[in-house]
Design an enzyme around this catalytic site. Structure first.
Site, short mmCIF file in Angstrom:
data_model
loop_
_atom_site.label_atom_id
_atom_site.label_comp_id
_atom_site.label_asym_id
_atom_site.label_seq_id
_atom_site.Cartn_x
_atom_site.Cartn_y
_atom_site.Cartn_z
N ARG A 191 -8.58 -0.84 8.18
CA ARG A 191 -9.57 0.09 7.65
C ARG A 191 -9.88 1.18 8.67
O ARG A 191 -11.02 1.38 9.06
CB ARG A 191 -10.84 -0.67 7.26
CG ARG A 191 -11.63 0.06 6.18
CD ARG A 191 -12.65 -0.80 5.53
NE ARG A 191 -13.27 -0.02 4.46
CZ ARG A 191 -14.03 -0.52 3.52
NH1 ARG A 191 -14.26 -1.80 3.48
NH2 ARG A 191 -14.57 0.23 2.58
N GLU A 215 -12.94 4.67 5.53
CA GLU A 215 -12.90 4.00 6.83
C GLU A 215 -14.04 4.37 7.76
O GLU A 215 -14.24 3.69 8.77
CB GLU A 215 -11.55 4.26 7.48
CG GLU A 215 -10.44 3.58 6.68
CD GLU A 215 -9.09 4.22 6.84
OE1 GLU A 215 -9.04 5.36 7.31
OE2 GLU A 215 -8.10 3.57 6.50
N GLN A 262 0.83 -1.21 0.00
CA GLN A 262 0.00 0.00 0.00
C GLN A 262 0.86 1.26 0.00
O GLN A 262 0.35 2.36 -0.13
CB GLN A 262 -0.90 0.02 1.24
CG GLN A 262 -1.86 -1.15 1.33
CD GLN A 262 -2.67 -1.19 2.61
OE1 GLN A 262 -2.80 -2.22 3.22
NE2 GLN A 262 -3.25 -0.06 3.03
#
Ligand SMILES: Cc1cc2nc3c(=O)[nH]c(=O)nc-3n(C[C@H](O)[C@H](O)[C@H](O)COP(=O)(O)OP(=O)(O)OC[C@H]3O[C@@H](n4cnc5c(N)ncnc54)[C@H](O)[C@@H]3O)c2cc1C
Lengths: 783, 289
Positions: free
Chosen positions: A367, A737, A220
């Site tokens: 998240r 999120e 990521q």
């Protein structure tokens, strides 16, 4: 196919550009990659949670068919790679040399011609362990005489990692002394796991001649990883190229550097052939970045009118064997001190202690923006409990204590400056959509008939878009992000960013920002991320930061090019720059709307017909340092029925009102909310990584680690309010999120509300039938 | 997730299959739908030298009514039972239980025979077959024999089948005025039972002539709650009689605490499900559906 006249600017729900590729099976994931001469790696992992490594015998394994090398900690140590730094300035074993400190820890690796051969040889490695007592909780870590887990560290005399505080102890203490009522909640946010459907993996390809290391990796944050690799291995940074191909879900799990990446790269360097390492499901669940594992105690001080006067929180964090939380370096417990949430709480004091245990390391933000999930869960649970205890309606109690619209920008007791919000409005929209007043009456009626039913509310405030460079860095790297935009002569564009989509739809959303700001249709803007040789430097995608940070960079770079475009247009139209007006996609002469030049004509001129002295081309780059975080918020409401016989909870309704500021692609936003509400449902009711007394991980495959599917997930009813961020160029706040942050408390509050007639104040997640059954039977309720 | 090496044979007839098993049965594993075996191979919990794939053998799949029995071929997929509309009246517990098994993907592949031969104490079909007093038909090179459900399950993952035998068929006695129900508590779709209870009753007027009760996930094998069954014989299905049977069945359970819950919890769910199951089964048997 989208019709050509679809522009795809902000606010248009255009279809995701990437989906056609994925739906046709033409995605390019890490395990799709096959390089000539590629070898395969399999990692031998510790079966014990805590054991001294007496010997590792690789002789049988080395002689097995297809085996090229067996790598041990000892070999890595010879290259000074047996340990690596973590994202929280600790060290982590790459391959164990002295002890194993959690079940699943990397002990050795086999490199072979095929994966099957590698697995066969892995089973032939003989390790002699001296099993030690395992520590499986902060409680255990604190006990006098507890085994010292990190005996590798000088000066480490116990299992304590950090003590951290926020807020004001004095004023908080004084407020509690004067309180008319104190409400206490002790609750455990258990360990769960991001469990992306694609596990982690890499293909490391070190060219023995040029020294160039190309590492394809499920990351990521490819740029940060490149820098970390340069620092760890000593390879010159220009010789490291990290490529993140399509990623099948990350949720924070793919932020850290894992031992497998390091071993595969070292192996490729030593052997001179590409090495592929792909985790299986169990490896992913037992060894990579988990989330949460916070034991929290919160006290809320109230005055006699039900106004909150203070908040006091203590938390013990279970960090596993190495302190490897992925978080900004200033904040030991992430952004947990946002725990005053949506409420105007005059003073607060937070203390946090982190502990080593014999569990997997790497508290990642699943998240979640660095522990805001735990914070939001605690305050929202406390608020509902407080309302129940003082006999006030949950919604009304919230409204009474919300930060008011006119208080923004709001300075919180722990130092945050909330950018904008209208919490009362989001609450009203949610209650209205739910039909709250009628539903309440219905609940009361059905309770009289012996049914167990309830409504839960959570009004979360998120803190995302990390973040301003002075306060936010990871290993010293400031948390800006970037966008580079190149407009080609034909008016088509290429946008490259420092972020990396894992399913969030960046190829669409960021093209739409260009479409809005520079007027090139979204279909004409290719978005590319993840190749550190071509994309500008950025800190990556997690913590809902892509739209707030890289999205802002995209808007800014588009505006830069637009200003250059104005000069070119002026030249083409033989008009003064200040006489030109912009409408999306075109400059025209004020007062003569038919006299104009489109962005495509301008782009062509940038390569063919420039004003005297102007640099050719139409391209630029922008590095955006956000002035503040953004603060998305919302109100979620959940209705549940409880089966008195079995303790099963049936979620009947979920209403979710989100305010994430301006929505760029509303359909993508809604998709993100659906996904997050589903994960929140999973966390509330089924997802659990737990350990037995010996430290064996329970939850090591999808039969034990339960993920919700379409079958059991509830139906979601969405709503929205829009309160733009005043400091973001587009007014957008980030949304990925919010639903995982906000929803767990709403689900649990609904169960607590249902059980409140029986005096139940807490059930720790996951709220499974056995726990509800125990609460019911303890209250004498049965079938 | 990478199995150890094994030989693979896919016989084209039952005769060929049992011949292979006669020679190599001890080191072989039969594979039907593969839904339990393949995970075991992948986890290397099972490392047979030979896999004998019977999945494509002819004439072993399907449900047939014959001589007062239902004959369920060993290779009948769970989905074939689930979607069989005749069974909803003939023997409703079968499609009801089938629906509770795993998820649609596994129900498309997994077989009834494979499930009972696997003898997972958490498997659903075992309890159903115990409640129904089914007979299991096994074939080997030396012939055919019939094993009673109550004798078939011998322990966790252990059955009365010999290594040279293949299960070919399950025979379920059919009786008028009879019906059953299957109740299962699972943590999510695709999960094995925390507790499940199979109940079958045969009515004689307003009395229960015969009852069968099978318990899932509360012992080292699927259990037959004999005392509870007996307590119902000849009784009217009153609340008291049902509660007493439920109490006896709960007492017969041998649950263990695990991540799904305490032993006490599981025992109580047996009680709740026997009550619910009996009420549903009696109503169905009386024609109330
Ligand atoms: C994720 C998951 C969830 C599941 N959930 C459930 C559930 O909720 N309830 C439930 O009951 N089951 C469940 N199962 C198991 C499923 O029902 C399997 O289909 C079944 O247990 C095995 O059937 P099969 O045909 O696939 O057998 P296989 O996997 O092919 O074989 C299983 C075993 O039986 C033996 N065998 C198979 N057929 C024969 C035969 N004819 N003669 C002799 N031996 C034979 C094999 O040698 C092997 O040992 C689940 C499985 C999975 C993977």
């Amino acid at each position: 196919m989208a019709a050509t006249h679809v522009h795809g600017g902000i606010g248009e729900s255009i279809k995701r550009k990437e989906d056609s590729r994925f739906l046709h099976g033409k995605g390019n994931y890490i395990d799709d990659l096959a390089l000539p001469g590629m070898l395969h790696m399999s990692i031998l992992r510790s079966p014990h949670a805590h054991a001294r490594l007496k010997s590792v015998d690789t002789s049988a394994a080395s002689g097995m068919p297809g085996v090229i090398a067996v790598v041990t900690g000892e070999l890595m140590a010879q290259h000074k790679l047996a340990w690596m730094p973590t994202l929280s300035n600790d060290t982590q074993a790459v391959l164990a040399t002295d002890k194993v400190r959690f079940q699943g820890q990397e002990v050795a690796a086999v490199i072979a011609e095929t994966r099957y051969q590698a697995e066969d040889a892995r089973d032939a490695i003989v390790v002699d362990y001296e099993v030690l007592t395992a520590v499986t909780s902060p409680e255990g870590a604190k006990t006098a005489g507890a085994p010292l887990i990190r005996d590798d560290k000088e000066n480490q005399k116990d299992n304590h990692i950090y003590h951290w505080e926020s807020g004001d102890q004095g004023t908080t203490r004084a407020a509690f002394a004067k309180a008319d009522k104190v409400v206490r909640l002790h609750t455990f946010y258990p360990r769960c796991h991001p469990a992306p459907l694609e596990t982690c993996g890499c293909v490391a390809d070190v060219n023995g001649v040029t020294g160039k290391a190309t590492i394809y990796m499920t990351s990521q944050a490819p740029h940060a990883i490149r820098t970390v690799f340069a620092l760890v291995t000593g390879l010159p940074e220009q010789n490291i190229r990290v490529i993140s191909p399509d990623i099948g879900g990350g949720f924070g799990n793919k932020v850290p550097v894992y031992p497998g990446y390091v071993v595969a790269t070292a192996a490729s360097l030593l052997i001179g052939r590409p090495v592929k390492w792909i985790e299986d499901r169990t490896e992913n669940l037992i060894s990579t970045g988990y989330a949460r594992d916070f034991h929290m105690t919160g006290d809320l001080a109230l005055d006699k009118d039900g106004k909150i006067t203070a908040l006091r929180v203590h938390l013990d964090s279970d960090n596993g064997a190495f302190f490897a939380d992925a978080q900004p370096s200033k904040f030991k417990a992430g952004l947990f001190h946002i725990v005053t949430g949506s409420y105007d709480i005059p003073t607060a004091h937070i203390t946090a202690d982190g502990y080593y245990t014999n569990k997997a390391p790497g508290g990642v933000a699943y998240r979640c923006s660095f522990r805001v999930t735990e914070a939001s869960y605690l305050i929202e649970r406390l608020i509902t409990n407080a309302a129940i205890e003082i006999g006030m309606d949950q919604a009304e109690f919230r409204k009474k204590n919300f930060i008011r619209k006119d208080q923004f920008p709001y300075h919180s007791a722990t130092g945050w400056v909330y950018d904008s919000g209208d919490y009362h409005k989001a609450m009203d929209v949610a209650l209205d959509q739910l039909g709250y007043d009628e539903l309440r009456k219905d609940v009361e009626k059905r309770r009289k008939q012996g049914e167990v039913t309830g409504i839960g509310i959570a009004s979360f405030t998120e803190v995302v878009g990390a973040g301003h460079g002075a306060d936010f860095d990871i290993l010293g790297l400031r948390m800006f992000d970037s966008a580079e935009l190149r407009v080609h002569p034909t008016g088509k564009a290429m946008l490259r960013m420092g972020t990396k989509s894992q399913g969030q739809g960046h190829e669409t959303t960021f093209a739409q920002i260009v479409a809005e700001e520079l007027g090139i249709p979204a279909a004409d803007v290719a978005v590319e991320e993840g190749d550190t040789d071509t994309a500008p430097y950025g800190l990556g995608t997690y913590a809902s930061r892509s739209t707030p940070v890289a999205g802002a960079a995209t808007a800014m770079v588009s505006r830069k090019l637009r200003e250059k475009g104005r000069k070119i247009a002026a030249h083409l139209l033989e008009a003064a720059e200040e006489d030109l007006e912009w409408e999306r996609g075109r400059f025209f002469v004020k007062g003569s709307p038919d006299k104009g030049k489109t962005i495509q004509e301008i782009a062509f001129a940038a390569y063919t017909n420039l004003p005297e002295g102007m640099e050719a081309g139409l391209e630029g780059v922008h590095y955006y340092d956000p002035p503040n975080m953004t603060y998305p918020f919302g109100t979620y409401a959940v209705v549940v029925d409880v089966d008195k016989g079995t303790g099963q909870v049936k979620v009947k309704r979920v209403v979710a009102v989100d305010d994430c500021g301006v929505r760029i692609n509303p359909m993508i936003v809604e998709g993100q909310i659906h996904g997050g509400l589903t994960e929140g449902f999973g966390i509330a009711f089924m997802e659990l990584i737990t350990f037995d007394a010996e430290g064996n991980c329970i939850g090591s495959n999808f039969m034990d680690y339960l993920l919700p599917t379409a079958w059991e997930s509830p139906k979601f009813e969405l709503g929205e309010t829009v309160t733009p961020s005043p400091h973001h160029p587009l007014g957008a706040k980030g949304v990925g999120e919010s639903p995982t942050v906000g929803s767990p408390a709403a689900y649990v509050n609904a169960v607590i509300d249902a059980l409140s007639p029986y005096g139940v104040k807490n059930i720790d997640m996951p709220v499974t039938p056995d726990k509800v059954w125990a609460a019911l039977r303890a209250a004498g309720v049965s079938e | 997730m990478f199995p150890a090496a094994f030989d693979y044979r896919a016989p084209s007839s039952l005769a060929e299959a049992v011949d292979i098993l006669r020679q190599r049965g001890e080191e072989a594993k039969v594979m039907a739908g593969g839904q339990s075996l393949i995970p075991l191979l992948k986890l290397r919990f099972s490392q047979p030298a030979l896999v004998v794939d019977i999945g494509r053998l002819p004439n072993l799949a399907g449900v047939e009514r014959k001589d007062g029995h239902l004959r369920v071929g060993a290779l009948t997929r769970h989905v074939q039972v689930e979607s069989n509309t005749d069974l909803r009246t003939l023997c409703p517990i079968l499609p009801e239980a089938a629906h509770w098994i795993a998820d649609p993907l596994i129900r498309n592949q997994g077989t009834v025979g494979g499930s009972v031969c696997h003898a997972d104490p958490q498997g659903d079909w075992g309890s159903v077959m115990l409640a129904l007093d089914a007979d299991f038909v096994a074939r080997s090179e030396s012939g055919e024999r019939t094993i009673k459900a109550a004798d078939f399950f011998q322990g966790p993952f252990t059955t009365a089948l010999r290594p040279d035998e293949v299960l070919t068929e399950i025979r379920i006695p059919l009786a008028a005025h009879s019906a059953g129900a299957y109740n299962k508590l699972e943590r999510k779709v695709g999960d094995f039972a925390t507790v499940a209870v199979a109940v079958q009753v045969e009515m004689n007027g307003d009395k229960i002539a015969k009852a069968g009760i099978g318990l899932t996930s509360v012992g080292d094998r699927n259990l037959k709650a004999r005392d509870a069954e007996k307590s119902l014989a000849g009784k009217q299905p009153t609340d008291e009689a049902i509660a007493e049977a439920a109490r006896l069945a709960a007492a017969a359970a041998e649950p263990k605490a695990d991540v799904r819950g305490s032993a006490e919890f599981k025992r109580d769910i047996v009680r709740v499900f026997v009550q619910r199951g009996l009420k549903t089964a009696v109503a169905r048997a009386r024609g109330g559906q």
